[in-house]
Design a protein around this motif. Structure first.
Motif, short mmCIF file in Angstrom:
data_model
loop_
_atom_site.label_atom_id
_atom_site.label_comp_id
_atom_site.label_asym_id
_atom_site.label_seq_id
_atom_site.Cartn_x
_atom_site.Cartn_y
_atom_site.Cartn_z
N ILE A 214 -15.11 25.99 33.87
CA ILE A 214 -13.97 26.85 33.54
C ILE A 214 -13.12 26.20 32.46
N ARG A 215 -12.89 26.95 31.38
CA ARG A 215 -12.00 26.48 30.32
C ARG A 215 -10.72 27.30 30.28
N ASN A 216 -10.78 28.53 30.76
CA ASN A 216 -9.62 29.42 30.73
C ASN A 216 -9.53 30.22 32.02
N VAL A 217 -8.31 30.31 32.53
CA VAL A 217 -8.04 31.17 33.68
C VAL A 217 -6.95 32.14 33.26
N HIS A 218 -7.23 33.42 33.40
CA HIS A 218 -6.26 34.47 33.07
C HIS A 218 -5.84 35.12 34.38
N LEU A 219 -4.57 35.00 34.70
CA LEU A 219 -4.03 35.59 35.91
C LEU A 219 -3.20 36.81 35.55
N ILE A 220 -3.53 37.93 36.14
CA ILE A 220 -2.76 39.16 35.96
C ILE A 220 -2.20 39.51 37.33
N TRP A 221 -0.87 39.53 37.41
CA TRP A 221 -0.19 39.80 38.68
C TRP A 221 0.68 41.02 38.50
N ILE A 222 0.38 42.07 39.23
CA ILE A 222 1.12 43.33 39.16
C ILE A 222 1.96 43.45 40.42
N MET A 223 3.24 43.79 40.24
CA MET A 223 4.13 43.92 41.40
C MET A 223 5.13 45.02 41.15
N PRO A 224 5.60 45.67 42.20
CA PRO A 224 6.57 46.75 42.00
C PRO A 224 7.96 46.23 41.62
N HIS A 225 8.34 45.07 42.13
CA HIS A 225 9.69 44.55 41.89
C HIS A 225 9.62 43.09 41.44
N ALA A 226 10.40 42.75 40.45
CA ALA A 226 10.40 41.39 39.91
C ALA A 226 10.73 40.35 40.97
N SER A 227 11.49 40.74 41.97
CA SER A 227 11.88 39.79 43.02
C SER A 227 10.67 39.24 43.77
N GLU A 228 9.54 39.96 43.76
CA GLU A 228 8.34 39.48 44.44
C GLU A 228 7.77 38.23 43.78
N ALA A 229 8.10 38.02 42.53
CA ALA A 229 7.59 36.85 41.81
C ALA A 229 8.13 35.56 42.40
N ASP A 230 9.27 35.64 43.08
CA ASP A 230 9.87 34.44 43.68
C ASP A 230 8.94 33.76 44.67
N LEU A 231 8.00 34.51 45.23
CA LEU A 231 7.11 33.94 46.23
C LEU A 231 6.30 32.77 45.70
N PHE A 232 5.73 32.92 44.50
CA PHE A 232 4.79 31.92 44.00
C PHE A 232 5.04 31.50 42.56
N LEU A 233 6.08 31.98 41.93
CA LEU A 233 6.28 31.70 40.52
C LEU A 233 6.42 30.21 40.22
N ASP A 234 7.16 29.48 41.03
CA ASP A 234 7.31 28.04 40.80
C ASP A 234 5.97 27.31 40.90
N LEU A 235 5.16 27.70 41.87
CA LEU A 235 3.84 27.09 42.01
C LEU A 235 2.96 27.41 40.81
N LEU A 236 2.99 28.65 40.35
CA LEU A 236 2.19 29.03 39.17
C LEU A 236 2.62 28.26 37.93
N MET A 237 3.92 28.07 37.77
CA MET A 237 4.43 27.31 36.62
C MET A 237 4.00 25.84 36.73
N CYS A 238 3.95 25.33 37.94
CA CYS A 238 3.47 23.97 38.15
C CYS A 238 2.01 23.84 37.73
N TYR A 239 1.18 24.79 38.14
CA TYR A 239 -0.24 24.77 37.74
C TYR A 239 -0.39 24.88 36.23
N ARG A 240 0.41 25.72 35.61
CA ARG A 240 0.34 25.87 34.15
C ARG A 240 0.73 24.56 33.46
#
Length: 103
Positions: free
Chosen positions: A47-73
């Motif tokens: 794997i050289r590239n991972v593309h994550l597409i996350w669809i959600m109804p409300h931006a507040s749902e991003a709070d669940l995992f956004l910090d972890l995703l930014m850490c991985y990035r």
């Protein structure tokens, strides 16, 4: 359960999750980004590239995992042995109460 699909053999991954359905994708990302050099060699990661597409109804749902995703990035940016992580978040409804300026 366990994902028996060997996604390490592909050059690029496109992972798509909706709302809380991101949870199994988080497990895949954890498997990719939270391993040491010996584990990387054993997995024969192509794997050289991972593309994550996350669809959600409300931006507040991003709070669940956004910090972890930014850490991985951030890990991917610092370690050339790890695949580049591209994160795309799509909010489908207005959420006037949300004050998440990270997305």
């Amino acid at each position: 359960g366990n994902l028996s699909f060997n996604y390490f053999r592909y050059g690029s991954l496109v992972l798509v999750g909706g709302g809380i359905g991101i949870t199994p994708i988080i497990s895949v990302l954890k498997n990719i980004y939270e391993c040491d050099k010996k584990q990387l060699a054993n997995k024969r990661m192509c794997i050289r590239n991972v593309h994550l597409i996350w669809i959600m109804p409300h931006a507040s749902e991003a709070d669940l995992f956004l910090d972890l995703l930014m850490c991985y990035r951030s890990l991917a940016a610092r370690n050339p042995a790890l695949p580049h992580l591209n994160i795309m978040i799509h909010v489908t409804r207005d959420d006037p109460a949300a004050e998440n300026d990270k997305i």
